[in-house]
Scaffold this motif. Structure first.
Motif, short mmCIF file in Angstrom:
data_model
loop_
_atom_site.label_atom_id
_atom_site.label_comp_id
_atom_site.label_asym_id
_atom_site.label_seq_id
_atom_site.Cartn_x
_atom_site.Cartn_y
_atom_site.Cartn_z
N ILE A 55 21.78 19.35 45.31
CA ILE A 55 20.95 20.29 44.56
C ILE A 55 20.78 19.80 43.12
CG2 ILE A 55 21.85 22.18 45.97
CD1 ILE A 55 23.17 23.18 43.23
N GLY A 56 19.84 20.41 42.41
CA GLY A 56 19.67 20.10 40.99
C GLY A 56 18.31 19.60 40.61
N GLY A 57 17.53 19.09 41.58
CA GLY A 57 16.22 18.56 41.24
C GLY A 57 16.33 17.41 40.24
N LEU A 58 15.52 17.47 39.18
CA LEU A 58 15.56 16.41 38.18
C LEU A 58 16.86 16.43 37.38
CD1 LEU A 58 11.88 16.33 36.85
CD2 LEU A 58 13.00 14.77 38.44
N LEU A 59 17.59 17.55 37.38
CA LEU A 59 18.91 17.55 36.75
C LEU A 59 19.82 16.54 37.44
CD1 LEU A 59 19.54 21.41 36.46
CD2 LEU A 59 19.09 19.86 34.55
N MET A 60 19.71 16.49 38.78
CA MET A 60 20.53 15.57 39.55
C MET A 60 19.94 14.17 39.58
SD MET A 60 23.18 14.91 41.50
CE MET A 60 23.88 16.52 41.89
N TYR A 61 18.66 14.06 39.88
CA TYR A 61 18.07 12.76 40.18
C TYR A 61 17.19 12.18 39.07
CZ TYR A 61 19.65 13.73 44.94
OH TYR A 61 20.42 14.01 46.05
N GLY A 62 16.83 12.97 38.08
CA GLY A 62 15.95 12.46 37.04
C GLY A 62 16.62 12.24 35.71
N ILE A 63 17.81 12.80 35.53
CA ILE A 63 18.55 12.65 34.28
C ILE A 63 19.79 11.81 34.56
CG2 ILE A 63 19.82 13.86 32.45
CD1 ILE A 63 17.98 16.25 32.90
N PRO A 64 19.98 10.69 33.87
CA PRO A 64 21.12 9.81 34.17
C PRO A 64 22.47 10.47 33.94
CG PRO A 64 19.50 8.71 32.76
CD PRO A 64 19.13 10.16 32.79
N ASN A 65 23.47 9.93 34.59
CA ASN A 65 24.81 10.51 34.54
C ASN A 65 25.38 10.52 33.13
OD1 ASN A 65 26.93 11.42 36.64
ND2 ASN A 65 28.11 10.16 35.22
N MET A 66 25.00 9.55 32.28
CA MET A 66 25.58 9.51 30.93
C MET A 66 25.06 10.65 30.06
SD MET A 66 23.44 6.83 31.68
CE MET A 66 21.93 6.00 31.14
N LYS A 67 23.94 11.27 30.46
CA LYS A 67 23.46 12.45 29.75
C LYS A 67 23.95 13.74 30.40
CE LYS A 67 19.19 12.87 28.30
NZ LYS A 67 17.71 12.79 28.26
N LEU A 68 24.07 13.73 31.71
CA LEU A 68 24.50 14.92 32.45
C LEU A 68 25.32 14.47 33.65
CD1 LEU A 68 24.47 17.94 33.11
CD2 LEU A 68 22.24 17.61 34.20
N ASP A 69 26.64 14.55 33.50
CA ASP A 69 27.54 14.16 34.58
C ASP A 69 27.27 15.05 35.79
OD1 ASP A 69 29.91 13.91 36.28
OD2 ASP A 69 30.81 12.85 34.60
N LYS A 70 27.12 14.44 36.96
CA LYS A 70 26.75 15.19 38.15
C LYS A 70 27.86 16.14 38.61
CE LYS A 70 23.17 12.92 37.48
NZ LYS A 70 22.21 13.54 36.57
N LYS A 71 29.06 15.95 38.13
CA LYS A 71 30.14 16.89 38.43
C LYS A 71 29.85 18.25 37.82
CE LYS A 71 33.57 13.19 38.55
NZ LYS A 71 34.70 12.54 37.83
N VAL A 72 29.10 18.27 36.74
CA VAL A 72 28.73 19.54 36.10
C VAL A 72 27.83 20.36 37.02
CG1 VAL A 72 27.53 20.56 34.11
CG2 VAL A 72 28.98 18.54 33.80
N ILE A 73 26.92 19.68 37.72
CA ILE A 73 26.04 20.37 38.67
C ILE A 73 26.84 20.85 39.87
CG2 ILE A 73 23.97 20.14 40.10
CD1 ILE A 73 23.07 17.89 38.21
N ASP A 74 27.75 20.02 40.37
CA ASP A 74 28.60 20.43 41.49
C ASP A 74 29.44 21.65 41.13
OD1 ASP A 74 27.63 18.33 43.01
OD2 ASP A 74 29.27 16.97 42.48
N ARG A 75 29.94 21.69 39.92
CA ARG A 75 30.74 22.83 39.46
C ARG A 75 29.92 24.11 39.49
NH1 ARG A 75 32.87 22.41 33.39
NH2 ARG A 75 30.63 22.65 33.04
N ARG A 76 28.68 24.06 39.04
CA ARG A 76 27.81 25.23 39.05
C ARG A 76 27.46 25.63 40.49
NH1 ARG A 76 26.77 29.69 36.26
NH2 ARG A 76 27.14 28.42 34.39
#
Length: 487
Positions: free
Chosen positions: A187-208
């Motif tokens: 899940i996450g859309g561009l949060l997951m796949y369009g924004i690189p991990n160094m700007k938004l760690d994907k663990k943050v999305i998993d936590r939500r």
């Protein structure tokens, strides 16, 4: 306000960045956060204005300044300064569903409207917000809020980007049963796949995601509406539908031999592949910039993200082409506070390029004119200077140059919704290829079907997607119940 003279006593101090030479070695987030005492001082700079522009979302000369979520910024800044962090967090969460996202990737429209910025430096609202939500998670203050009553109504949300997540979060807390359909595996859309991990760690999305699931939201991934499940089937099974599929149709370049050249990729595909490779646990890149001469078409945030990714993959060189003129370093007289400052921003990717290659990679008022192929393989591009005359883009004579290029990445924006989604849902669209809605509404031409985010407004910011999701959820709630208690 907590400190009446705080804006006079304390200088602005942002979260620091790990030095470029160090941070380009991995894809980890690179911000170094202030201590709690230093953060209190930063919050103490807030003047508690009688009419705070920071939470206004004013449209001035076609651009917005101030927070689209209308966050209660002076209130929680005051509480941070006083050390009342849990209460500050409660005020933040009253208007913002996902501060952990906006606290990382938002360009801080709020800060651009801060009155301290009129003659000095604005309050570090962006960093204060991130401090609050991360403090909340670490202290256990952010807990599942499970509705005590259910309405018996079922809502389908198509797309799990920030707009879809906001719709789902709001309606679930209202007591409706919400299922979110996502065509990707995460899940996450561009949060997951369009924004690189160094700007938004994907663990943050998993936590939500885990938090929302604990609250009752159902996520169905690898499920593509319009292909795996028909839109008509959704209408039969759900009382309302929210289309939040984004505006992911990329803008292409009209170049000879474009379709036969395999070394050209859209930015969204390049960034997605990099994220997918990282999620697999390795750095065997599906699309690799290693040891290649890279040209990126597009000087915005997405182009910058591609730049930072290419450097981490070990690119030989990177050039970033921007059609627009180079903006001024400082505000012009005709661009005063609190208008959005049309000034030059040197983002993390450009900083890293300067460190690695010794020069800013951006070339302004320039685009690609022609591909240079060798046995069908890209080896260079011919660029040309351009300018706008009567709002039309024209080439400048005798300005064609050839530069090495083994990999061409197109980060030139998006053209609206993808065709198959529109075709299956049969909703009306606008000339901009976004979903048409009734005036001042999020309801589409089909009764019970709503839309929000980029699919509604076109390519935009995460904070706008969340704001639209909240408004859309309120209208869905009113449609289902005859009234709404959602703000």
């Amino acid at each position: 306000m907590g400190k009446a003279t705080g804006f006079l006593e304390f200088e602005r101090c942002e979260d620091a960045w790990i030095p470029a030479k160090t941070r380009i070695k991995d894809f980890n987030e690179f911000h170094v956060h202030l201590s709690e005492e230093a953060r209190k001082c930063q919050a103490g700079r807030c003047m508690a204005c009688g009419v705070p522009m920071c939470q206004s979302a004013l449209r001035l000369k076609g651009m917005v300044t101030g927070c689209p979520l209308h966050n209660l910024i002076p209130e929680w800044n005051d509480e941070i300064y006083s050390g009342h962090y849990e209460h500050a967090l409660s005020r933040l969460l009253k208007t913002s569903n996902f501060p952990e996202f906006t606290g990382r990737v938002c360009p801080a429209l709020c800060e651009k409207a801060c009155i301290n910025g009129m003659h000095g430096a604005p309050v570090t609202i962006h960093d204060n917000e991130l401090f609050l939500i991360e403090k909340g998670f670490s202290e256990g203050w952010v807990k599942p809020r499970i509705p005590s009553l259910r309405s018996g109504k079922k809502v389908a949300v198509v797309g799990s980007g920030p707009a879809g997540l906001a719709v789902a979060d709001q309606l679930n807390h209202r007591g409706h049963s919400v299922t979110v359909f996502e065509r990707e595996s995460q899940i996450g859309g561009l949060l997951m796949y369009g924004i690189p991990n160094m700007k938004l760690d994907k663990k943050v999305i998993d936590r939500r995601r885990k938090l929302m699931e604990a609250e009752g939201v159902i996520f169905k991934t690898n499920c593509d509406i319009g292909r795996d499940i028909s839109f008509a089937d959704l209408q039969e099974r759900y009382d309302a539908i929210a289309l939040c599929c984004g505006a992911k149709k990329p803008r292409d370049l009209n170049l000879a031999n474009r379709d036969n050249c395999h070394e050209i990729h859209f930015a969204v595909d390049f960034l997605k592949s990099a994220t997918c490779d990282l999620l697999k646990g390795g750095e065997q890149w599906s699309i690799s910039a290693k040891d290649l001469n890279v040209v990126i078409v597009g000087g915005g945030d997405t182009g910058n993200d591609c730049l930072g990714t290419c450097i981490r993959q070990g690119a030989k060189s990177v050039v970033q082409l921007e059609m627009m003129p180079k903006p001024p370093v400082e505000r012009a007289i005709d661009n005063p506070w609190p208008e959005w400052p049309k000034v030059l921003k040197t983002d993390y990717g450009q900083q890293e390029a300067i460190e690695v290659f010794g020069t800013d990679p951006r070339v302004y008022e320039t685009t690609v004119k022609e591909l240079v192929l060798d046995s069908g393989k890209l080896k260079a591009v011919k660029t040309v200077q351009v300018k706008f005359e009567n709002r039309n883009l024209v080439e400048v004579a005798d300005t064609v140059k050839e530069i090495p290029c083994d990999l061409l990445i197109i980060a030139a924006g998006f053209l609206g919704c993808e065709d198959y989604i529109i075709g299956d849902s049969n909703v009306q669209i606008t000339k901009r290829n976004t979903v048409h809605t009734l005036e001042d509404s999020y309801e589409t031409s089909k009764t019970g079907v709503f839309t929000a985010g980029d699919m509604h407004r076109g390519q935009s910011l995460v904070v706008w997607a969340i704001a639209e999701g909240r408004h859309c959820a309120a209208q869905i709630d009113k449609y289902l119940m005859g009234y709404t208690s959602l703000t």
